[in-house]
Design a protein around this motif. Sequence first.
Motif, mmCIF file in Angstrom:
data_model
loop_
_atom_site.group_PDB
_atom_site.id
_atom_site.type_symbol
_atom_site.label_atom_id
_atom_site.label_comp_id
_atom_site.label_asym_id
_atom_site.label_seq_id
_atom_site.Cartn_x
_atom_site.Cartn_y
_atom_site.Cartn_z
ATOM 1 N N SER A 185 0.762 -1.162 0.199
ATOM 2 C CA SER A 185 -0.036 -0.077 0.162
ATOM 3 C C SER A 185 0.634 0.703 0.349
ATOM 4 O O SER A 185 0.522 2.181 0.669
ATOM 5 N N SER A 186 1.990 0.991 -0.629
ATOM 6 C CA SER A 186 3.264 2.407 -0.525
ATOM 7 C C SER A 186 3.542 2.702 -1.803
ATOM 8 O O SER A 186 4.282 2.331 -2.201
ATOM 9 N N SER A 187 3.017 3.382 -2.875
ATOM 10 C CA SER A 187 3.750 3.512 -3.761
ATOM 11 C C SER A 187 5.303 4.319 -3.149
ATOM 12 O O SER A 187 6.172 4.030 -4.510
ATOM 13 N N ALA A 188 5.900 4.894 -2.821
ATOM 14 C CA ALA A 188 7.175 5.182 -2.368
ATOM 15 C C ALA A 188 7.530 3.153 -2.419
ATOM 16 O O ALA A 188 9.024 3.372 -2.277
ATOM 17 N N ASN A 228 1.964 11.974 -8.876
ATOM 18 C CA ASN A 228 1.294 11.340 -9.777
ATOM 19 C C ASN A 228 -0.544 10.249 -9.109
ATOM 20 O O ASN A 228 0.684 9.230 -9.341
ATOM 21 N N MET A 229 -1.297 10.077 -8.512
ATOM 22 C CA MET A 229 -1.940 9.514 -7.908
ATOM 23 C C MET A 229 -3.396 9.183 -8.530
ATOM 24 O O MET A 229 -4.188 9.657 -8.153
ATOM 25 N N ASP A 230 -3.469 8.344 -9.791
ATOM 26 C CA ASP A 230 -4.620 8.726 -10.287
ATOM 27 C C ASP A 230 -5.789 7.658 -9.085
ATOM 28 O O ASP A 230 -6.748 7.295 -9.273
ATOM 29 N N GLY A 231 -5.127 6.185 -8.848
ATOM 30 C CA GLY A 231 -6.406 4.892 -7.578
ATOM 31 C C GLY A 231 -6.624 6.198 -7.194
ATOM 32 O O GLY A 231 -7.843 6.109 -6.368
ATOM 33 N N THR A 232 -5.609 7.067 -5.851
ATOM 34 C CA THR A 232 -5.959 8.140 -5.050
ATOM 35 C C THR A 232 -7.353 9.162 -5.591
ATOM 36 O O THR A 232 -8.496 8.483 -4.712
ATOM 37 N N SER A 233 -7.136 9.610 -6.612
ATOM 38 C CA SER A 233 -7.930 10.923 -6.095
ATOM 39 C C SER A 233 -9.296 9.885 -6.823
ATOM 40 O O SER A 233 -10.535 10.708 -6.858
ATOM 41 N N SER A 291 -1.139 14.140 -2.098
ATOM 42 C CA SER A 291 -1.117 12.911 -1.170
ATOM 43 C C SER A 291 0.371 12.538 -0.858
ATOM 44 O O SER A 291 1.435 12.396 -1.957
ATOM 45 N N ALA A 292 0.710 11.817 0.253
ATOM 46 C CA ALA A 292 2.048 11.499 0.488
ATOM 47 C C ALA A 292 1.820 9.965 -0.028
ATOM 48 O O ALA A 292 0.879 9.872 0.188
ATOM 49 N N ALA A 293 3.181 9.197 -0.183
ATOM 50 C CA ALA A 293 2.792 7.847 -0.957
ATOM 51 C C ALA A 293 3.299 6.697 0.213
ATOM 52 O O ALA A 293 3.970 5.852 -0.208
ATOM 53 N N VAL A 294 2.103 6.722 0.775
ATOM 54 C CA VAL A 294 2.726 6.037 2.104
ATOM 55 C C VAL A 294 1.095 5.308 2.117
ATOM 56 O O VAL A 294 -0.189 6.318 2.284
ATOM 57 N N PRO A 295 1.011 4.135 3.212
ATOM 58 C CA PRO A 295 -0.562 3.477 3.671
ATOM 59 C C PRO A 295 -0.896 4.714 3.955
ATOM 60 O O PRO A 295 -1.147 5.745 4.595
ATOM 61 N N GLY A 296 -2.251 5.373 3.339
ATOM 62 C CA GLY A 296 -3.477 5.912 4.043
ATOM 63 C C GLY A 296 -3.447 7.421 3.611
ATOM 64 O O GLY A 296 -4.801 7.574 4.251
ATOM 65 N N ALA A 297 -3.087 7.663 3.072
ATOM 66 C CA ALA A 297 -2.519 8.899 2.542
ATOM 67 C C ALA A 297 -3.822 9.803 1.901
ATOM 68 O O ALA A 297 -4.111 10.953 2.392
ATOM 69 N N GLY A 298 -4.259 8.832 1.565
ATOM 70 C CA GLY A 298 -5.330 9.019 0.380
ATOM 71 C C GLY A 298 -7.001 9.576 1.282
ATOM 72 O O GLY A 298 -7.302 10.009 1.446
ATOM 73 N N MET A 299 -6.592 8.978 2.276
ATOM 74 C CA MET A 299 -7.754 9.363 3.414
ATOM 75 C C MET A 299 -7.911 10.603 3.435
ATOM 76 O O MET A 299 -8.535 11.286 4.025
ATOM 77 N N LEU A 308 -5.949 -1.926 -3.622
ATOM 78 C CA LEU A 308 -5.948 -1.345 -5.296
ATOM 79 C C LEU A 308 -5.494 -0.295 -5.803
ATOM 80 O O LEU A 308 -4.994 -0.176 -6.515
ATOM 81 N N ARG A 309 -5.391 1.339 -4.426
ATOM 82 C CA ARG A 309 -5.874 1.958 -5.694
ATOM 83 C C ARG A 309 -4.146 2.770 -5.264
ATOM 84 O O ARG A 309 -3.726 2.800 -6.551
ATOM 85 N N THR A 310 -3.445 1.656 -5.103
ATOM 86 C CA THR A 310 -1.746 2.099 -4.882
ATOM 87 C C THR A 310 -1.716 1.341 -5.904
ATOM 88 O O THR A 310 -0.408 1.716 -6.792
ATOM 89 N N THR A 311 -2.412 0.462 -6.380
ATOM 90 C CA THR A 311 -1.443 -0.380 -7.330
ATOM 91 C C THR A 311 -1.649 0.577 -9.069
ATOM 92 O O THR A 311 -1.040 0.372 -9.843
ATOM 93 N N ILE A 312 -2.988 1.048 -9.173
ATOM 94 C CA ILE A 312 -3.212 1.622 -9.908
ATOM 95 C C ILE A 312 -1.969 3.304 -10.198
ATOM 96 O O ILE A 312 -2.189 3.202 -10.844
ATOM 97 N N ASN A 313 -1.735 2.961 -9.062
ATOM 98 C CA ASN A 313 -0.708 4.692 -8.926
ATOM 99 C C ASN A 313 0.361 3.823 -9.625
ATOM 100 O O ASN A 313 1.189 4.830 -10.272
ATOM 101 N N VAL A 314 0.941 2.995 -9.159
ATOM 102 C CA VAL A 314 2.151 2.968 -9.535
ATOM 103 C C VAL A 314 1.545 2.083 -11.259
ATOM 104 O O VAL A 314 2.545 2.486 -12.503
HETATM 105 N N1 ASP Z 1 -1.228 4.222 -0.192
HETATM 106 C C1 ASP Z 1 -1.186 5.391 -1.370
HETATM 107 C C2 ASP Z 1 -0.006 5.356 -2.311
HETATM 108 O O1 ASP Z 1 1.199 4.949 -1.626
HETATM 109 C C3 ASP Z 1 -1.675 7.170 -1.681
HETATM 110 C C4 ASP Z 1 -3.206 6.468 -0.621
HETATM 111 O O2 ASP Z 1 -4.129 6.206 -1.756
HETATM 112 O O3 ASP Z 1 -3.438 6.489 -0.153
HETATM 113 O O4 ASP Z 1 -0.112 5.216 -3.603
#
Ligand code: ASP
Length: 441
Positions: free
Chosen positions: A283-286, A318-323, A360-368, A403-409
Amino acid sequence: MKKLPLHLKILIGMFLGVIFGFIMMQVDGGKSFTIDWIKPLGTIFVNLLKLIAIPLIIASLLKGISDLKDISKFAKIGGRSILIYVGTTIIAITIGLFAVNIAKPGSGISDETIATLTETYAGNSSISSKISTAASQQQSGPLDFLVDMVPSNLFSALSDNGSMLKVIFFIIFFGIAMLLVPEKSAKPIKDFFDGLNDVVLKMVDLIMLTAPFAVFALLATVIVSAESWEIIVALMKYTSTVIVGLLLMIGFYLLLVGLIVKKNPFWFLKQLAPAQLLAFTTSSSAATLPVTMERVEEHLGVDKEVSSFVLPVGATINMDGTSLYQAVAAVFIAQALGVDLTFGDQITIVITALMASIGSAAVPGAGMVMLVIVLQAVGKFTPEQIAIGLTLIFAVDRPLDMLRTTINVTGDATVSMLVAKSLGKLHDPKPKNWDDNLENL
Ligand code: ASP
């Protein structure tokens, strides 16, 4: 097992991790056993990936810039990637809005479910900390993002994985200056960073050899830490709406790869799979970035000049899944709480979700966290409603984050293919022979 490709080994690890997690939930003391003895293995793996992220960005970006023959090419890469990033993000948000307005997942939520969820998560520290983080992020002025990009101390930027943009700024500045000094002065620095780049990429390969075991640990932990399954089922319609939106987005990327990059979309998915699977489990793009860079350069054939800029910047902005998720979540919360959203409100969602994707930071839960800012920008939710809104979606945030992190990547990889194609920087991939197999070491 020996000869299986890496992504299949990772998939097997994931599958066994899920089964193990479910078994441990049934066994007395299974949950604490998993947390005490299995979870640390996953944590070590994620730490290792984060550990090499900054050295990898430095070495590869510097190598990328110093290989450029002229600086104007760099401006082209930068300009194109940011433009395409904004374009794909707007499409993602639009898909999310369409999906949620058609499916109306919030209208089906009963008052009882809302009451149960609000009661279950009342005072939950994780939710309140998200709201307060959002508040502190919101207090910044309009140009603060530019100020934030320029570090005042290189070493403090290097010591913080959240300061990726600061490090990128320094390296670009340094790299440009390197192009401007005589060859004699620049050469030793370039040689050093070229060597460093090879070594760090090899570290990625070595870390990835342990990935099948690490994903086992990570997924077993996710399963034993999951919220009550009844609540997850109650939110099924919302979850499915996000998932359908995300699948449509993947379809859109594959279309771009097939029609514009002119590569077989299934080949693209197969080459990228280890990075996607890691994005899903961590769950982290970073944390996934080192693997994304390795896959995109060595397995998809994107020139380092492009990938070394597009990917680290993409992981942060760039976080398409998150947005997409934020658009669905915001409208879902409005539907569930009976708040009417006009067309203008939905446009506000598009604009703020776009900004939130950048912030958003590229870490778990940042989207929320950034969802709070999106909800506030609409201006129709009271602070209590925002808190209730977050409690509504909290139970399923982790699976949706995966799932959204997968899309982001996947989005970052697609954009780097597009930029590379448009600049004639897409080559035949040259994966190293033993890349995915320990036995060939
Ligand atoms: N976890 C996501 C990421 O690292 C960010 C988020 O949607 O919470 O890409």
